[in-house]
Design a protein around this motif. Structure first.
Motif, PDB file in Angstrom:
ATOM      1  N   ALA A   1       0.822  -1.209   0.000  1.00 23.39           N
ATOM      2  CA  ALA A   1       0.000   0.000   0.000  1.00 23.39           C
ATOM      3  C   ALA A   1       0.858   1.262   0.000  1.00 23.39           C
ATOM      4  CB  ALA A   1      -0.925  -0.003   1.214  1.00 23.39           C
ATOM      5  N   ALA A   2       1.922   1.293   0.790  1.00 22.39           N
ATOM      6  CA  ALA A   2       2.722   2.507   0.919  1.00 22.39           C
ATOM      7  C   ALA A   2       3.443   2.872  -0.370  1.00 22.39           C
ATOM      8  CB  ALA A   2       3.731   2.339   2.046  1.00 22.39           C
ATOM      9  N   ALA A   3       3.600   1.934  -1.300  1.00 19.18           N
ATOM     10  CA  ALA A   3       4.301   2.206  -2.561  1.00 19.18           C
ATOM     11  C   ALA A   3       3.359   2.318  -3.744  1.00 19.18           C
ATOM     12  CB  ALA A   3       5.333   1.108  -2.830  1.00 19.18           C
ATOM     13  N   SER A   4       2.043   2.170  -3.528  1.00 16.24           N
ATOM     14  CA  SER A   4       1.085   2.207  -4.630  1.00 16.24           C
ATOM     15  C   SER A   4       0.809   3.647  -5.051  1.00 16.24           C
ATOM     16  CB  SER A   4      -0.216   1.525  -4.197  1.00 16.24           C
ATOM     17  OG  SER A   4      -1.215   1.671  -5.171  1.00 16.24           O
ATOM     18  N   LYS A   5       0.928   3.907  -6.352  1.00 14.19           N
ATOM     19  CA  LYS A   5       0.736   5.256  -6.870  1.00 14.19           C
ATOM     20  C   LYS A   5      -0.511   5.394  -7.734  1.00 14.19           C
ATOM     21  CE  LYS A   5       5.662   6.365  -6.841  1.00 14.19           C
ATOM     22  NZ  LYS A   5       6.827   6.844  -7.634  1.00 14.19           N
TER      23      LYS A   5
END
Length: 569
Positions: A510-514
């Motif tokens: 989630a933290a890397a999803s753009k």
């Protein structure tokens, strides 16, 4: 093992008491006075079941039985390991362990020393029923008839003769068919009370599915009842999974073999099936295939359908939402009216009352704090509504019409000499003035609408498309947004049960999803970190019933499936 016995009488004359040899094939050598023992010793000091010799870790071990006493090499022992040359004393009999002959596992020399004369022994001990004066046939028949009279006849009367049931079942001292119950009813069925015939219509026959569906009329089948697949279940009964009268009373059996008996070889039962083979969650289970909402066609209003992701293809969600988890989960925070604010998953994603799914995201509750809908930041009354494009246009037009009317002079004629006098706003406008006011408000509304829909605010989160050959406000269309809420509609999952784990434990990407197209559902590898199959140790044992149910929604009534199965026969 093979036991070679050499039995001789101590103190006998040479030639008067020759040694007897026996070879026994047995798993263990039993010793005692009882006639059923392998080595029978006629000594009053010997118990009926005195001792036993059996193999143990490649050696021999002797163990005493009940209150028997065994002396090994002169020492009283309960258990002893035997080696060649050891001497065992049981009553007046001596047993010596010898080197085994070729082909034999054990060789024992038994030396008998009679403690009583042969004439005295029969008088002391009666070794058969005939010698005791008891008739085996008489007492056997008496016992059989007693069991029938006490346990069978009253129970049959209660089962087959309805008028006798209340009397027999209400009297605790009289046996009835209640004796045949292996356990109590499940609490959900205890309203039946003592009426066994509510389910058991015929004696000594299993309960049929019709007795279950008589009450459970709305239970759905496992497959579509209008297809030939229902014939695959013709051998199955409700009682295969729902077992009554058990201790402890568990109405739903959770043995995975009830599922894997079919799902372990589905290709043999149905060669054209799209379902993958499953035999164990930890070692033989396919990866998850999430179900997502996709828009069906381009007609208005929008129609959405649930589509299962193809196997082996990276799943993408087309929700028409523009969103970046990475942007909102920056370690330094996101810019808000109150400065930089560090967001957490729980700020937007909150479970519903049942804890299974997350509550829907709302712009007013989750986004409006940072994403303003003002088109004039200096005027708090200029906010446009969210979610309805027509209301946005109506709001813009109403705002600019009021601006036109409230101005001391018409905004479209500020340079003209004919100024409106104070108090002139109460005057009735001419048709020409009304047309000019409307045209000016329309032009200003279109300018602001273009800015909102093409440059800022709306386009930051929504996909806006242009409608060819359209004019005015009809030239823009905000594509409808539908975010999937139930990614696995046929699986049982509860966020409440996993509340002790951090969100990123399962949703690590989630933290890397753009982009909002990313499907951030966990894979089966993530679940296997904690959940294991039948052979996994140190993990939570996870059977099929933990995540799946047999009766699936939308398949048709189970009773209808029974009728359809009979037609296929």
């Amino acid at each position: 093992m093979q036991v070679h016995l050499l039995i001789s009488r101590a103190g006998g004359q040479a030639g008067n008491s020759p040694a007897r040899e026996y070879v026994l094939e047995t798993r263990q050598l039993t010793i005692g006075r009882d006639s059923l023992q392998d080595l029978q010793l006629s000594d009053p000091q010997v118990k009926p079941q005195h001792a036993v010799i059996r193999p143990h870790a490649g050696r021999l071990r002797i163990e005493r039985c009940t209150h028997g006493r065994v002396r090994v090499n002169g020492v009283w022992r309960s258990v002893a390991i035997l080696v060649e040359g050891d001497t065992i004393q049981i009553g007046a009999t001596t047993i010596v362990v010898r080197r085994a002959r070729r082909g034999a596992s054990v060789q024992l020399e038994v030396i008998e020393s009679p403690a009583a004369s042969e004439a005295e022994l029969p008088a002391l001990y009666a070794l058969s029923l005939r010698e005791t004066g008891i008739s085996a046939r008489f007492w056997s028949w008496l016992l059989v008839l007693g069991v029938i009279a006490v346990f069978l006849i009253p129970a049959l009367a209660a089962s087959m003769y309805p008028p006798a049931r209340p009397v027999l079942r209400s009297n605790a001292l009289v046996p009835s068919d209640r004796l045949w119950q292996s356990g109590p009813l499940h609490p959900s069925h205890q309203f039946i009370g003592g009426n066994c015939n509510a389910c058991h219509l015929a004696p000594f026959q299993r309960v049929g599915d019709a007795q279950c569906t008589a009450c459970h009329k709305n239970v759905q089948h496992h497959v579509d009842v209008h297809t030939a697949d229902v014939a695959l279940f013709k051998q199955n009964r409700c009682g295969d999974c729902h077992v009554e009268h058990e201790r402890p009373s568990v109405l739903i059996q959770r043995d995975s073999r009830l599922c894997t008996d079919c799902h372990g070889h589905l290709k043999e039962l149905k060669p054209n099936t799209e379902l993958a083979r499953v035999t164990d969650f930890g070692s033989d289970h396919p990866d998850f295939r999430p179900t997502m909402l996709e828009r069906a066609g381009s007609s208005a209003p929008a129609q959405w359908q649930a589509v299962r992701a193809p196997r082996g293809v990276r799943a993408e969600e087309h929700s028409n939402l523009i969103f970046s988890h990475a942007e909102h989960l920056k370690p330094k925070g996101v810019k808000s009216p109150n400065g930089y604010e560090v967001l957490k998953c729980q700020d937007c994603h909150q479970p519903n009352a049942g804890g299974r799914q997350m509550q829907p995201l709302r712009m007013e509750a989750h986004c409006a704090r940072c994403h303003s809908l003002l088109f004039d930041e200096h005027d708090p009354s200029t906010a446009v509504p969210h979610g309805d494009l027509k209301r946005v246009f109506d709001t813009l037009q109403g705002h600019f019409i009021r601006t036109y009317l409230d101005s001391p002079s018409p905004p479209d004629q500020r340079a003209a000499s004919a100024a409106r006098r104070p108090g002139g706003e109460a005057e009735v406008m001419t048709r020409d003035q009304q047309r000019r006011a409307r045209d000016w408000a329309d032009r200003q509304s279109l300018l602001i609408a273009r800015e909102l829909l093409e440059k800022r605010v709306c386009v930051e989160c929504h996909r806006v498309t242009s409608v060819p050959a359209a004019t005015g406000f009809e030239q823009w269309r905000v594509e409808p947004v539908r975010i999937t809420q139930d990614w696995m509609p046929l699986a049982n999952f509860s966020h409440a049960s996993h509340a002790t784990s951090a969100c990123t434990t399962c949703h690590a990407k989630a933290a890397a999803s753009k982009t909002s197209a990313d499907v951030l559902m966990p894979s089966i590898r993530d679940c296997r970190e904690c959940h294991g199959g039948s052979t996994d140790t140190g993990k939570l044992a996870s059977d099929c019933g933990m995540c799946h149910t047999f009766h699936l929604p939308g398949r048709g009534l189970f009773e209808t499936g029974l009728q359809h199965t009979k037609q296929h026969r």
